[in-house]
Scaffold this motif. Structure first.
Motif, PDB file in Angstrom:
ATOM      1  N   THR A 273      28.295  55.011  51.616  1.00 27.54           N
ATOM      2  CA  THR A 273      28.642  53.604  51.456  1.00 27.54           C
ATOM      3  C   THR A 273      27.623  52.729  52.179  1.00 27.54           C
ATOM      4  O   THR A 273      27.178  53.081  53.268  1.00 27.54           O
ATOM      5  CB  THR A 273      30.077  53.392  52.012  1.00 27.54           C
ATOM      6  OG1 THR A 273      30.961  54.237  51.276  1.00 27.54           O
ATOM      7  CG2 THR A 273      30.543  51.953  51.929  1.00 27.54           C
ATOM      8  N   SER A 274      27.270  51.603  51.558  1.00 29.14           N
ATOM      9  CA  SER A 274      26.271  50.695  52.135  1.00 29.14           C
ATOM     10  C   SER A 274      26.883  49.314  52.304  1.00 29.14           C
ATOM     11  O   SER A 274      27.222  48.671  51.313  1.00 29.14           O
ATOM     12  CB  SER A 274      25.073  50.576  51.189  1.00 29.14           C
ATOM     13  OG  SER A 274      24.524  51.842  50.914  1.00 29.14           O
ATOM     14  N   LEU A 276      26.265  45.689  53.018  1.00 30.25           N
ATOM     15  CA  LEU A 276      25.150  44.742  53.006  1.00 30.25           C
ATOM     16  C   LEU A 276      25.031  44.023  54.362  1.00 30.25           C
ATOM     17  O   LEU A 276      26.014  43.464  54.861  1.00 30.25           O
ATOM     18  CB  LEU A 276      25.391  43.724  51.872  1.00 30.25           C
ATOM     19  CG  LEU A 276      24.283  42.755  51.520  1.00 30.25           C
ATOM     20  CD1 LEU A 276      23.035  43.482  51.056  1.00 30.25           C
ATOM     21  CD2 LEU A 276      24.757  41.770  50.449  1.00 30.25           C
ATOM     22  N   SER A 351      39.991  43.540  49.036  1.00 30.80           N
ATOM     23  CA  SER A 351      40.327  44.727  49.813  1.00 30.80           C
ATOM     24  C   SER A 351      39.143  45.684  49.856  1.00 30.80           C
ATOM     25  O   SER A 351      38.469  45.904  48.852  1.00 30.80           O
ATOM     26  CB  SER A 351      41.523  45.434  49.175  1.00 30.80           C
ATOM     27  OG  SER A 351      41.724  46.680  49.788  1.00 30.80           O
ATOM     28  N   SER A 353      39.709  48.793  51.079  1.00 30.91           N
ATOM     29  CA  SER A 353      40.393  50.076  50.927  1.00 30.91           C
ATOM     30  C   SER A 353      40.942  50.123  49.503  1.00 30.91           C
ATOM     31  O   SER A 353      41.491  49.135  49.028  1.00 30.91           O
ATOM     32  CB  SER A 353      41.521  50.112  51.962  1.00 30.91           C
ATOM     33  OG  SER A 353      42.309  51.245  51.803  1.00 30.91           O
ATOM     34  N   SER A 354      40.784  51.264  48.840  1.00 29.90           N
ATOM     35  CA  SER A 354      41.217  51.329  47.440  1.00 29.90           C
ATOM     36  C   SER A 354      42.676  51.788  47.328  1.00 29.90           C
ATOM     37  O   SER A 354      42.995  52.936  47.665  1.00 29.90           O
ATOM     38  CB  SER A 354      40.329  52.301  46.671  1.00 29.90           C
ATOM     39  OG  SER A 354      40.924  52.588  45.423  1.00 29.90           O
TER      40      SER A 354
ATOM     41  N   HIS B 106      37.784  50.998  42.735  1.00 33.56           N
ATOM     42  CA  HIS B 106      38.779  49.945  42.509  1.00 33.56           C
ATOM     43  C   HIS B 106      39.318  49.393  43.834  1.00 33.56           C
ATOM     44  O   HIS B 106      40.498  49.109  43.948  1.00 33.56           O
ATOM     45  CB  HIS B 106      39.933  50.456  41.635  1.00 33.56           C
ATOM     46  CG  HIS B 106      39.486  50.840  40.262  1.00 33.56           C
ATOM     47  ND1 HIS B 106      39.530  49.972  39.194  1.00 33.56           N
ATOM     48  CD2 HIS B 106      38.936  51.982  39.795  1.00 33.56           C
ATOM     49  CE1 HIS B 106      39.047  50.576  38.125  1.00 33.56           C
ATOM     50  NE2 HIS B 106      38.671  51.800  38.465  1.00 33.56           N
ATOM     51  N   CYS B 107      38.421  49.253  44.815  1.00 32.43           N
ATOM     52  CA  CYS B 107      38.890  48.701  46.089  1.00 32.43           C
ATOM     53  C   CYS B 107      39.228  47.218  45.931  1.00 32.43           C
ATOM     54  O   CYS B 107      40.220  46.752  46.461  1.00 32.43           O
ATOM     55  CB  CYS B 107      37.867  48.932  47.209  1.00 32.43           C
ATOM     56  SG  CYS B 107      36.313  48.026  47.061  1.00 32.43           S
ATOM     57  N   GLY B 108      38.361  46.497  45.228  1.00 31.98           N
ATOM     58  CA  GLY B 108      38.651  45.083  44.974  1.00 31.98           C
ATOM     59  C   GLY B 108      37.931  44.113  45.879  1.00 31.98           C
ATOM     60  O   GLY B 108      38.202  42.916  45.855  1.00 31.98           O
ATOM     61  N   VAL B 109      36.961  44.603  46.656  1.00 37.53           N
ATOM     62  CA  VAL B 109      36.255  43.687  47.555  1.00 37.53           C
ATOM     63  C   VAL B 109      35.392  42.700  46.755  1.00 37.53           C
ATOM     64  O   VAL B 109      35.069  41.612  47.210  1.00 37.53           O
ATOM     65  CB  VAL B 109      35.421  44.474  48.601  1.00 37.53           C
ATOM     66  CG1 VAL B 109      34.148  45.033  48.018  1.00 37.53           C
ATOM     67  CG2 VAL B 109      35.132  43.621  49.817  1.00 37.53           C
ATOM     68  N   PRO B 112      36.947  38.412  45.165  1.00 40.61           N
ATOM     69  CA  PRO B 112      36.713  37.019  45.586  1.00 40.61           C
ATOM     70  C   PRO B 112      35.235  36.664  45.719  1.00 40.61           C
ATOM     71  O   PRO B 112      34.907  35.492  45.907  1.00 40.61           O
ATOM     72  CB  PRO B 112      37.400  36.945  46.954  1.00 40.61           C
ATOM     73  CG  PRO B 112      37.369  38.336  47.471  1.00 40.61           C
ATOM     74  CD  PRO B 112      37.405  39.254  46.280  1.00 40.61           C
ATOM     75  N   LEU B 113      34.343  37.660  45.622  1.00 39.04           N
ATOM     76  CA  LEU B 113      32.918  37.391  45.858  1.00 39.04           C
ATOM     77  C   LEU B 113      32.153  37.069  44.584  1.00 39.04           C
ATOM     78  O   LEU B 113      31.133  36.381  44.616  1.00 39.04           O
ATOM     79  CB  LEU B 113      32.262  38.592  46.550  1.00 39.04           C
ATOM     80  CG  LEU B 113      32.738  38.863  47.982  1.00 39.04           C
ATOM     81  CD1 LEU B 113      32.119  40.153  48.505  1.00 39.04           C
ATOM     82  CD2 LEU B 113      32.370  37.704  48.908  1.00 39.04           C
ATOM     83  N   LEU B 140      24.623  39.773  42.296  1.00 45.43           N
ATOM     84  CA  LEU B 140      25.180  39.772  43.653  1.00 45.43           C
ATOM     85  C   LEU B 140      26.017  41.026  43.912  1.00 45.43           C
ATOM     86  O   LEU B 140      25.927  41.653  44.960  1.00 45.43           O
ATOM     87  CB  LEU B 140      26.034  38.501  43.834  1.00 45.43           C
ATOM     88  CG  LEU B 140      26.416  38.101  45.246  1.00 45.43           C
ATOM     89  CD1 LEU B 140      25.185  37.891  46.103  1.00 45.43           C
ATOM     90  CD2 LEU B 140      27.249  36.822  45.219  1.00 45.43           C
ATOM     91  N   LYS B 143      24.505  44.295  45.140  1.00 42.40           N
ATOM     92  CA  LYS B 143      24.198  44.437  46.562  1.00 42.40           C
ATOM     93  C   LYS B 143      25.435  44.520  47.441  1.00 42.40           C
ATOM     94  O   LYS B 143      25.438  45.220  48.440  1.00 42.40           O
ATOM     95  CB  LYS B 143      23.327  43.260  47.021  1.00 42.40           C
ATOM     96  CG  LYS B 143      21.933  43.330  46.445  1.00 42.40           C
ATOM     97  CD  LYS B 143      21.053  42.247  47.004  1.00 42.40           C
ATOM     98  CE  LYS B 143      19.626  42.421  46.509  1.00 42.40           C
ATOM     99  NZ  LYS B 143      18.747  41.363  46.978  1.00 42.40           N
ATOM    100  N   PHE B 144      26.475  43.775  47.106  1.00 42.76           N
ATOM    101  CA  PHE B 144      27.610  43.788  48.036  1.00 42.76           C
ATOM    102  C   PHE B 144      28.627  44.879  47.763  1.00 42.76           C
ATOM    103  O   PHE B 144      29.474  45.136  48.612  1.00 42.76           O
ATOM    104  CB  PHE B 144      28.267  42.408  48.190  1.00 42.76           C
ATOM    105  CG  PHE B 144      29.001  41.886  46.980  1.00 42.76           C
ATOM    106  CD1 PHE B 144      30.070  42.578  46.435  1.00 42.76           C
ATOM    107  CD2 PHE B 144      28.656  40.665  46.423  1.00 42.76           C
ATOM    108  CE1 PHE B 144      30.766  42.082  45.340  1.00 42.76           C
ATOM    109  CE2 PHE B 144      29.339  40.166  45.329  1.00 42.76           C
ATOM    110  CZ  PHE B 144      30.404  40.880  44.785  1.00 42.76           C
ATOM    111  N   PRO B 146      30.178  48.038  48.220  1.00 43.16           N
ATOM    112  CA  PRO B 146      29.861  49.004  49.286  1.00 43.16           C
ATOM    113  C   PRO B 146      29.486  50.391  48.763  1.00 43.16           C
ATOM    114  O   PRO B 146      28.684  51.072  49.383  1.00 43.16           O
ATOM    115  CB  PRO B 146      31.154  49.064  50.106  1.00 43.16           C
ATOM    116  CG  PRO B 146      31.871  47.799  49.806  1.00 43.16           C
ATOM    117  CD  PRO B 146      31.531  47.466  48.381  1.00 43.16           C
ATOM    118  N   ARG B 148      28.153  50.874  45.813  1.00 35.87           N
ATOM    119  CA  ARG B 148      27.091  50.658  44.829  1.00 35.87           C
ATOM    120  C   ARG B 148      27.498  51.146  43.431  1.00 35.87           C
ATOM    121  O   ARG B 148      26.791  51.946  42.813  1.00 35.87           O
ATOM    122  CB  ARG B 148      25.790  51.344  45.278  1.00 35.87           C
ATOM    123  CG  ARG B 148      25.257  50.848  46.615  1.00 35.87           C
ATOM    124  CD  ARG B 148      24.749  49.417  46.505  1.00 35.87           C
ATOM    125  NE  ARG B 148      23.929  49.021  47.649  1.00 35.87           N
ATOM    126  CZ  ARG B 148      24.366  48.299  48.682  1.00 35.87           C
ATOM    127  NH1 ARG B 148      25.625  47.912  48.748  1.00 35.87           N
ATOM    128  NH2 ARG B 148      23.538  47.953  49.659  1.00 35.87           N
TER     129      ARG B 148
END
Lengths: 402, 154
Positions: A273-274, A276, A351, A353-354, B106-109, B112-113, B140, B143-144, B146, B148
Motif C-alpha cells: 500500500t502507498s 501519497l 473509509s 478500511s474495507s 472497496h474501502c471507499g477512501v 469524497p476525494l 488524482l 495517486k491517492f 492507497p 493503487r
C-alpha cells in the motif's frame, strides 16, 4: 448456561457448531435476546481489512556456499532494505521500508510506489525477488557479496510478524488548515473538505470483545488469508481510554501483535500500500473468532455501528503537534451515511478500511469453522483489561547535553 | 429526448426525434495534425459543444486530447468520421481510465476525494461503484488510491 471452548470445539469437530458473523449476530440478539442467542450460537466471526503499518515479515534465506553473514550488514530485497541485526541469514522486512533511492517527499507529495509492504505482497504472491547483500567477511562467513533471485518457496522460514495490528477503534481524521495535507489517514482536503475513518466498526475484532474476555495471547486467527495467532498485546496497547456503557472504547484503545506462516497466506489479503505523501504500508486482513461462552460475551458481539463512537481529530495541527483534543464524537453509523457534521459544516466521509472485505473475511472464517477445519484456542494469557491501569505514554524527551 | 419546445425550427417535423448525446472521448493526434484547429471544426462544422478535460499537444510531436462532446447523434457521428478522416484515433474515455477490479478493496477512501463524484458507495453492500461516464480523467485517484487500483493509460 455457560459453555467452554472445549465444548465448542467438540461441536466444531462434529460439524454441529452454530457459527455466525458479527453482522448476523446483531439481528439474532435483537430478536431472541442475548440469553437465548448465547445458548444457540457457539462462535461469532469478525473481520477487518485495512492498512496496518506495524507489519513485517522475518525470513531465513538459507546458507549460501561459500557462506555469507548478512547479520549487521546490508541486504536488500527488490532494492528495499532489510533489517539484518540477527544471526547470519535471518532478516526482517518492514512494511514501511523504502528503497535508498526513493525520492521520499523531495517532490511533494511523494508517491512511494514500492516499499516493504509491496515486497511482502510479491513474496506471498510467489514472485522471484532480487536479493542483494554485502558483508565484511569473517573466517567462518568469508563471502562479501551475494546477488541472487529468491522465492518464498525456497526460504526456510517466512513468517508474518506484525507488532501492532487490528486497532480497536481509530480516529476520524480531518484537516482544519487551508491547504491539502497528506497523512497516513489519506489525503485530507483543506477546511474540513473530507473526513477519513479506518475501522470495520461492528465487524472489527476487538470492538466485538471490548474488554478482551476471549481474545488473548495464543488466540488462533485468520491472518492474511492463512492461519495466525495473537502473540502479544499490540505496541501502543491502551485499554484505559474512556468507554461507553457497552464497554466499547470511544478512541483508539487495544491492538494486537500477531504472527503466522507467510507461506500459507495469500496476496489477496496482504496488499502493498502507498499512502501519497506519507509512505508505504501493508493492508492486512485479520479475522478473529469469538467463542460465545456466555450471555455477556454474546451481548458484546451484538454491538452495532450506532453504538460505537470515535473522536474527530485535526491532522493539520492537533495530531502532528501532539495536542490532545477532539473536534467532536461521531458513531460509525453516521460515518457510513457518507457525511457527518463538524463545527456546523457537512463533511463527506471516506473509509480506509474495507467493509466488504471485512465481511468476506468473517464469512471465510465462518466457513472454515463450520467445515471443522479451524478449531478455537484457549488463550494462554489474557491481555491487560480496561481496569488494570495499563496505558500508553508519549515520549518524555530528556535532552542529551554534550 | 423529444425536442418539441417552441424553439424547434419550423423546418423540422413536429414529432421528429432529435437524439442529443454527451460523450467523453480520448483523441490521439499524430504529429502532422497537431497544428490544425480540430476542435474549432468540430464546433463550427458539426455543431458540437466541447469541454476540454485534458490536453497534451505539442506541435511536431502529436498529442492527446480528452474531450466531452455534446450534440445531435447524427452530428456527433459525422464529427467522429471527420476525426478519423484526418488521422485522429478516438476511443471512449472509459477504455483509458480503468479500475483494477481484482485489486480494488472497496474501502471507499476515493469517494469524497474524486472531484467528479465518479465513485459512489452502494449503501447495502458498502461496495464502491466506479461510474466511468462521470470520470474527467484528472488522474488524482491514480495517486491517492492507497492500493493503487486505478489505472490511466492514454
Amino acid at each position: 448456561m455457560a459453555k467452554t471452548i472445549k465444548e465448542i470445539n467438540e461441536k466444531i469437530k462434529k460439524g454441529e457448531a452454530v457459527v455466525v458473523t458479527a453482522e448476523e449476530i446483531i439481528d439474532i440478539v435483537e430478536k431472541k435476546g442475548a440469553k437465548r442467542a448465547a445458548q444457540q450460537v457457539d462462535v461469532v466471526t469478525t473481520g477487518t481489512f485495512g492498512p496496518m503499518c506495524s507489519s513485517g515479515a522475518y525470513i531465513n534465506i538459507g546458507h549460501a556456499t561459500p557462506r555469507i553473514k548478512l547479520g549487521g550488514e546490508q541486504a536488500y530485497l527488490n532494492d528495499v532494505p532489510l533489517y539484518t541485526g540477527f544471526a547470519a541469514v535471518d532478516a526482517l522486512i518492514g512494511a514501511t521500508a523504502l528503497p535508498d533511492d526513493d525520492p521520499r517527499n523531495k517532490t511533494f507529495p511523494g508517491e512511494f510506489k514500492y516499499g516493504g509492504g509491496h515486497v511482502i505482497e510479491d513474496l506471498v504472491a510467489g514472485k522471484d525477488l532480487e536479493l542483494v547483500a554485502t558483508a565484511y567477511g569473517t573466517d567462518c562467513y568469508p563471502r562479501k557479496k551475494l546477488e541472487t533471485w529468491v522465492n518464498i518457496k525456497d526460504l526456510n522460514e517466512a513468517v508474518l510478524f506484525n507488532p501492532r495490528n487490528a486497532y480497536q477503534n481509530y480516529n476520524v481524521a480531518v484537516n482544519l488548515s487551508d491547504k491539502v495535507i497528506y497523512t497516513y489517514m489519506g489525503m485530507l482536503k483543506p477546511k474540513l473538505g473530507n473526513a477519513n475513518y479506518c475501522s470495520a466498526g461492528q465487524l472489527s475484532p476487538l470492538l466485538n470483545d471490548p474488554c478482551y474476555k476471549t481474545i488473548g495471547i495464543g488466540t488462533k486467527i485468520f491472518l492474511g488469508g492463512g492461519v495466525g495467532y495473537v502473540v502479544w498485546q499490540g505496541t501502543q496497547f491502551n485499554p484505559s481510554v474512556p468507554r461507553k456503557e457497552n464497554r466499547t472504547p470511544s478512541a483508539p484503545a487495544g491492538c494486537l501483535g500477531v504472527l503466522g506462516d507467510l507461506k500459507r497466506m495469500s496476496p489477496e489479503w496482504l496488499l502493498g500500500t502507498s499512502m501519497l505523501g506519507y509512505g508505504t504500508t501493508l493492508t492486512v486482513g485479520i479475522g478473529i473468532p469469538i467463542p460465545v461462552l456466555n450471555e455477556e460475551i454474546c451481548q458484546c458481539t451484538a454491538v452495532k455501528d450506532d453504538d460505537i463512537w470515535t473522536q474527530i481529530v485535526d491532522y493539520s495541527e492537533d495530531y502532528p503537534q501532539g495536542k490532545k483534543g477532539s473536534l467532536g464524537e461521531v458513531d460509525y453509523a453516521q460515518l457510513k451515511t457518507g457525511k457527518i457534521v463538524i463545527e456546523g459544516k457537512e463533511v463527506p466521509t471516506g473509509s480506509l478500511s474495507s467493509y466488504p472485505k471485512a465481511v468476506e473475511i468473517a464469512n471465510t472464517l465462518k466457513k472454515w469453522i463450520k467445515k471443522g477445519d479451524f478449531l478455537l484456542t484457549e488463550p494462554v494469557a489474557y491481555l491487560p483489561g480496561p481496569n488494570t491501569g495499563y496505558t500508553f505514554k508519549p515520549l518524555e524527551e530528556r535532552p542529551i547535553e554534550n | 429526448m423529444l425536442k418539441d419546445s417552441p424553439s424547434t425550427p419550423p423546418c423540422i417535423h413536429f414529432f421528429e426525434v432529435v437524439m442529443m448525446i454527451t460523450k467523453r472521448i480520448v483523441l490521439h493526434f499524430p504529429h502532422r495534425v497537431a497544428d490544425q484547429p480540430i476542435v474549432y471544426k468540430l464546433a463550427r462544422d458539426y455543431d458540437l459543444e466541447f469541454n476540454i478535460l485534458k490536453a497534451y499537444i505539442t506541435p511536431e510531436e502529436g498529442g492527446l486530447l480528452v474531450l466531452e462532446l455534446r450534440g445531435e447523434n447524427k452530428n456527433y457521428n459525422q464529427g467522429i468520421q471527420y476525426l478519423a478522416g484526418v488521422g485522429i484515433e478516438t476511443q471512449p474515455l472509459s477504455q483509458d481510465v480503468i479500475r483494477n477490479e481484482t485489486r480494488c478493496s472497496h474501502c471507499g477512501v476515493c469517494v469524497p476525494l474524486c472531484p467528479a463524484g465518479a465513485f459512489v458507495v452502494e449503501p447495502s453492500t458498502r461496495e464502491v461503484h466506479f461510474h466511468d461516464t462521470k470520470c474527467i480523467a484528472c488522474g488524482l485517484c491514480v495517486k491517492f488510491c492507497p492500493i493503487r487500483a486505478m489505472e490511466v493509460s492514454f
